[in-house]
Design a protein around this motif. Structure first.
Motif, mmCIF file in Angstrom:
data_model
loop_
_atom_site.group_PDB
_atom_site.id
_atom_site.type_symbol
_atom_site.label_atom_id
_atom_site.label_comp_id
_atom_site.label_asym_id
_atom_site.label_seq_id
_atom_site.Cartn_x
_atom_site.Cartn_y
_atom_site.Cartn_z
ATOM 1 N N TYR A 265 -12.707 9.287 10.840
ATOM 2 C CA TYR A 265 -11.530 8.310 10.851
ATOM 3 C C TYR A 265 -10.245 8.692 11.121
ATOM 4 C CZ TYR A 265 -15.090 5.902 7.696
ATOM 5 O OH TYR A 265 -16.109 5.310 7.205
ATOM 6 N N GLU A 266 -10.114 9.847 11.102
ATOM 7 C CA GLU A 266 -8.675 10.342 11.766
ATOM 8 C C GLU A 266 -8.765 9.918 13.153
ATOM 9 O OE1 GLU A 266 -10.732 12.458 10.128
ATOM 10 O OE2 GLU A 266 -9.587 12.877 8.214
ATOM 11 N N ASP B 203 -5.666 6.334 -6.795
ATOM 12 C CA ASP B 203 -5.609 7.387 -5.997
ATOM 13 C C ASP B 203 -7.119 7.996 -5.625
ATOM 14 O OD1 ASP B 203 -3.357 7.556 -4.758
ATOM 15 O OD2 ASP B 203 -2.512 9.000 -6.160
ATOM 16 N N GLU C 42 0.691 -1.261 -0.139
ATOM 17 C CA GLU C 42 0.044 0.228 0.103
ATOM 18 C C GLU C 42 0.841 1.368 -0.012
ATOM 19 O OE1 GLU C 42 -3.668 0.375 0.541
ATOM 20 O OE2 GLU C 42 -3.244 -1.545 -0.621
ATOM 21 N N ARG D 92 -8.573 5.488 -3.370
ATOM 22 C CA ARG D 92 -8.138 5.242 -1.958
ATOM 23 C C ARG D 92 -8.855 6.327 -1.178
ATOM 24 N NH1 ARG D 92 -3.251 3.631 -0.486
ATOM 25 N NH2 ARG D 92 -2.285 3.863 -2.789
ATOM 26 N N TYR E 98 2.153 3.017 2.441
ATOM 27 C CA TYR E 98 1.778 4.132 3.266
ATOM 28 C C TYR E 98 2.638 5.347 3.580
ATOM 29 C CZ TYR E 98 -2.682 1.378 3.932
ATOM 30 O OH TYR E 98 -3.515 0.757 3.976
ATOM 31 N N PRO F 120 -7.556 -1.299 2.917
ATOM 32 C CA PRO F 120 -6.605 -1.084 2.231
ATOM 33 C C PRO F 120 -7.057 -0.886 0.829
ATOM 34 C CG PRO F 120 -6.089 -2.728 3.725
ATOM 35 C CD PRO F 120 -7.424 -2.304 3.988
ATOM 36 N N VAL F 121 -6.468 -0.119 -0.031
ATOM 37 C CA VAL F 121 -7.188 0.200 -1.596
ATOM 38 C C VAL F 121 -6.928 -1.266 -2.282
ATOM 39 C CG1 VAL F 121 -5.112 0.867 -2.651
ATOM 40 C CG2 VAL F 121 -7.155 1.863 -3.425
ATOM 41 N N HIS F 122 -5.982 -2.197 -1.994
ATOM 42 C CA HIS F 122 -5.739 -3.313 -2.596
ATOM 43 C C HIS F 122 -7.291 -3.959 -2.659
ATOM 44 C CE1 HIS F 122 -3.734 -6.915 -4.145
ATOM 45 N NE2 HIS F 122 -4.514 -7.396 -3.173
ATOM 46 N N SER F 123 -7.675 -4.211 -1.169
ATOM 47 C CA SER F 123 -8.812 -4.985 -1.035
ATOM 48 C C SER F 123 -10.018 -4.284 -1.953
ATOM 49 C CB SER F 123 -9.188 -5.064 0.353
ATOM 50 O OG SER F 123 -7.912 -5.286 0.918
ATOM 51 N N PRO G 231 -5.948 8.976 7.799
ATOM 52 C CA PRO G 231 -5.890 7.965 8.494
ATOM 53 C C PRO G 231 -5.644 6.598 7.499
ATOM 54 C CG PRO G 231 -8.152 8.729 7.918
ATOM 55 C CD PRO G 231 -6.966 9.741 7.687
ATOM 56 N N ASN G 232 -5.103 5.705 7.803
ATOM 57 C CA ASN G 232 -4.955 4.399 6.738
ATOM 58 C C ASN G 232 -5.228 3.193 7.843
ATOM 59 O OD1 ASN G 232 -2.394 4.027 8.038
ATOM 60 N ND2 ASN G 232 -1.509 5.525 6.511
ATOM 61 N N TYR G 233 -4.918 1.909 7.079
ATOM 62 C CA TYR G 233 -5.323 0.658 7.757
ATOM 63 C C TYR G 233 -4.174 0.627 8.938
ATOM 64 C CZ TYR G 233 -6.441 -4.052 8.678
ATOM 65 O OH TYR G 233 -6.801 -5.136 9.287
ATOM 66 N N ALA H 234 -13.084 -0.059 8.540
ATOM 67 C CA ALA H 234 -12.626 1.329 8.528
ATOM 68 C C ALA H 234 -11.263 1.259 7.841
ATOM 69 C CB ALA H 234 -12.678 1.770 9.960
ATOM 70 N N CYS H 235 -10.946 2.202 7.212
ATOM 71 C CA CYS H 235 -9.650 2.228 6.508
ATOM 72 C C CYS H 235 -9.228 1.235 5.675
ATOM 73 C CB CYS H 235 -8.555 2.971 7.514
ATOM 74 S SG CYS H 235 -9.048 4.455 8.022
ATOM 75 N N LEU I 93 -14.003 -7.826 -9.083
ATOM 76 C CA LEU I 93 -14.684 -8.826 -9.379
ATOM 77 C C LEU I 93 -16.123 -8.534 -9.674
ATOM 78 C CD1 LEU I 93 -14.940 -11.786 -8.433
ATOM 79 C CD2 LEU I 93 -15.583 -11.114 -6.126
ATOM 80 N N PHE J 119 -17.210 -5.954 -11.036
ATOM 81 C CA PHE J 119 -17.573 -5.151 -12.380
ATOM 82 C C PHE J 119 -17.481 -6.438 -13.462
ATOM 83 C CE2 PHE J 119 -16.442 -0.862 -10.570
ATOM 84 C CZ PHE J 119 -17.965 -0.530 -10.465
#
Lengths: 124, 622
Positions: free
Chosen positions: B97-98, B611, A47, B614, A49, B32-35, A57-59, B29-30, B42, B44
């Motif tokens: 989320y911060e 991006d 990722e 994300r 990060y 990862p963009v990969h998931s 925020p991120n994972y 929450a948050c 999948l 689409f």
């Protein structure tokens, strides 16, 4: 099919009319299907990060910090509060009776008790 | 995931191709963009979904409950799921989320902890403790205490209250069938049967013996007749006569006679006991005659006879001795029996004292042998490690090994020139050689006393077995109902306690109550107004399956009160349905117009890039 799918006893036909690409078209026979699922440990470094500002925020950075409370020491066997710890097995114990039990336990049990709190001796 | 989607769509009755609905997917929450991108691809590509949206389950749940008037628009959601627990603050109905935080502890860990603890406590019932069963136990019996320390004290003292709180799971158990002693009739019948069989065997043996004797006698007669006839036949005819009978020479016939007579004697056996003695007397004829009166051959013969005589005498003596010992033992046994009959209690007491003494002695010996290892089998960390005390022999061995190791380096290697050098290896390889000697006297005596005690004292059982009863089902008594019970006492609240103290299972992160503090702290640092963060605790919503435990709200309230400033209003609210509210929230959200504006479609996904994905975030308020 993967083991988990078989265990869950879902009964699935091989052909779905609502799918654009069928399962068997996507994965030809004999191909290791499980290999393309990335583990969380692989996803996180990918990722990148570190390239993003830390206040976003991120994972990874939403994880809780270590506890500020004093650590609770509880007896590994009974769950009572444990003021003592055995220097040989490194197990925590509450009183003499538990100590006797600890000393009579075979090593594999000691190790699995320790593994419960992630303190087992791992030989690599 | 594809299988799950297949299953879901199939059960929803989607049979026309392809799926023609927007899809709302929940995520953590948050995420990862990969998931996210994998999921989008999948949906689409494989299913041909027109558009999708991603949202956080806890946020849906919070919004849903806010609409129901359960919680305020500013508040906190504590969501404890299967693998993780989240705390997410909400301001004006939007998740921040911060300031959220996650601890990797959830229902999975609680069940696993309970399962491990129980299977270590009851190793012989391990097969019964399946994941599903333990999960059921957890759902049914686990609870959260207000104060772990004081609750556990109750159990430690063994108060009645604690006993009442201990749950007992009775495993299926059937009492072993009690064997009825066979009736007298049966015993008699069996004895008669045995007797009859014995009789028959004896008769058979007798018949066989007589038939053999007859046979041998006939043969002997035949041979004697043959010799007799041979004498009558003259020289020339001798050859032809012999060839007719099948024998080559006269000597052969004679030797056959000798053989037959010998075997005849053997078979007749019993009656001719005396004969060997006579033989013996005859055999040793030369012994009493002085050497100088004999020829060299005779001297040799005499030596042989002497040797034979001494050995046979020795054998006889040993026999005699054994017989006497037997008598002695019998006498001692009788005496003991006498004492026992006279005063059974005193005798028993004496025997017990003796047993104790002996077992202590043996234990002591063992301990000396294993270098103060308490005679346990648990000497893995002990053994011949560093810092352990060694006995003299072991020390010597260690010294030899050490010198052998260090000698190599210096000077020329002269090892092996002398023969004694090789003895070194013998000494080195001998590790704990005294272990190998058989059970010493004390041990045999101990075994004897123990067996005696076991015979006459029903309450007695040997120590070693008693010690191991903790880890395996006691074998020396019939299994009872209690052996098939699984008691869950402290475990009932010990396992859920890991949600508040993850370090109990070695996860070094803050527990649920502390996470609230962490979250509020993060909120402050991310430039939010202080007033808002103050009233957050007035509306703390708990969501998720791991919050189902009774006592959760009280414990959280107490925990939060400890870390927040004095006088902070605290209100813990339970979601209307802890488990399914996330789905309800998402479903009601998906039915609004608002949802339609936030979805993205396939072209969006491929054009806007990673991006954008994300930063994609759903807005829950309108």
């Amino acid at each position: 099919m993967e083991r988990e799918v078989i265990e869950s006893e879902m009964i699935l036909p091989t052909q779905f009319r609502f799918k654009k690409i069928q399962m068997h078209e996507k994965y030809t026979k004999g191909q290791a299907r499980s290999r393309q699922w990335k583990h969380l440990k692989q996803i996180i470094p990918a990722e990148n990060y570190q390239n993003y500002p830390p206040h976003l925020p991120n994972y990874v950075n939403i994880e809780s910090p270590p506890s500020m409370h004093p650590r609770k020491q509880i007896c590994d066997i009974t769950g009572f509060e444990a003021p003592y710890s055995d220097p040989r097995t490194h197990m925590r114990y509450a009183n003499t009776e538990v100590f006797k039990i600890i000393r009579s336990l075979p090593n594999e049990y000691v190790q699995s008790y320790l593994a419960l709190r992630n303190a087992a001796v791992v030989l690599k | 995931m594809e299988y799950i989607l297949d299953f879901a769509f199939d059960r929803l009755g989607a049979d026309r191709s392809p799926i023609n609905h927007p899809i709302l997917i929940t995520e953590c929450a948050c995420n990862p963009v990969h998931s996210r991108s994998k999921m989008a691809e999948l949906l689409f590509d494989t299913y041909g979904v027109p558009s999708i949206a991603f949202g956080v389950d806890a946020a849906f749940s919070y919004t849903y409950n806010q609409q129901r008037g359960i919680c305020d628009k500013d508040g906190l959601a504590i969501c404890s799921g299967f693998n993780t627990s989240h705390v997410i603050p909400f301001i004006n109905g939007e998740p921040v989320y911060e300031a959220c935080c996650r601890t990797n502890v959830g229902g999975y860990h609680v069940t696993d902890y309970l399962k491990q603890l129980l299977s270590l406590k009851y190793p012989h019932h391990m097969s019964r403790l399946t994941w599903e069963k333990v999960e059921d136990l957890k759902m049914e019996h686990c609870y959260i205490t207000l104060d772990y320390a004081s609750e556990v004290k109750l159990f430690q003292k063994g108060v009645k209250e604690a006993e009442e709180k201990t749950r007992c799971w009775q495993l299926p158990w059937t009492p072993a069938p009690v064997e009825e002693p066979p009736s007298e009739e049966e015993v008699a019948r069996k004895a008669a049967l045995k007797e009859r069989q014995g009789q028959r065997l004896r008769e058979m043996a007798e018949a066989k013996k007589t038939s053999k004797i007859n046979e041998l006698e006939n043969e002997l007669k035949g041979l004697e007749f043959l010799i007799h006839q041979l004498r009558n036949v003259n020289g020339i005819d001798e050859q032809s006569f012999l060839s007719e009978t099948g024998y080559v020479s006269k000597q052969e016939i004679e030797s056959a006679i000798v053989k037959v007579t010998q075997s005849l004697r053997k078979t007749k056996g019993g009656q001719e006991e005396i004969e060997p003695d006579v033989f013996n007397a005859e055999k040793f004829t030369l012994i009493d005659i002085p050497d100088n009166m004999l020829t060299p051959e005779q001297v040799k013969e005499k030596k042989r006879q002497l040797f034979l005589k001494t050995t046979s005498e020795g054998r006889q003596k040993a026999k005699q001795k054994r017989f006497e010992e037997e008598l002695e033992r019998e006498r001692l046994n009788k005496e003991e029996e006498q004492r026992r009959i006279e005063n059974p209690e005193l005798y028993l007491e004496q025997l017990r004292v003796k047993y104790k003494d002996l077992s202590e002695k043996v234990d002591q010996r063992k301990r000396q042998k294993t270098n103060g290892n308490n005679g346990n089998e648990n000497n893995v960390s002990g053994g011949v490690g560093r810092g352990e005390r060694l006995n003299a022999a072991q020390k010597e061995r260690m010294r030899l090994l050490a010198t052998a190791a260090f000698d190599r380096g210096k000077g020329e290697d002269t090892f092996g020139i002398k023969d004694e050098d090789w003895q070194l290896y013998k000494k080195m390889s001998k590790d704990n050689d005294d272990e190998d000697e058989g059970p010493n006297e004390d041990e045999t005596e101990l075994a004897r006393v123990a067996s005696k005690l076991r015979e006459i004292d029903p309450t007695f059982f040997p120590k070693s077995e008693a010690g191991s009863s903790g880890t395996e089902p006691p074998r020396f008594r019939p299994l009872t109902k209690e052996d098939f019970q699984i008691l869950i006492g402290v475990e009932r609240f010990r396992c859920p306690e890991i949600l508040f103290h993850p370090n109990l299972i070695g996860i070094d992160q803050a527990g649920l109550d502390e996470m609230v503090g962490v979250s509020i702290r993060r909120l402050k640092s991310s430039s939010q107004t202080v007033e808002e963060s103050k009233c957050l605790t007035n509306s703390v919503l708990i969501i998720g399956g791991s919050c189902l435990y009774p006592g959760m709200s009280e414990r959280l309230e107490a925990g939060i009160r400890m870390i927040r400033p004095c006088g902070t209003p605290i209100k813990i609210l339970r979601a209307s349905d802890l488990v399914l509210d996330a789905w309800r929230g998402a479903s009601s959200f998906a039915s609004t117009k608002h949802f339609q504006r936030q979805v993205f479609n396939r072209t969006d996904y491929y054009e806007k890039g990673e991006d954008w994905l994300r930063q994609y975030q759903l807005k829950y308020t309108f």
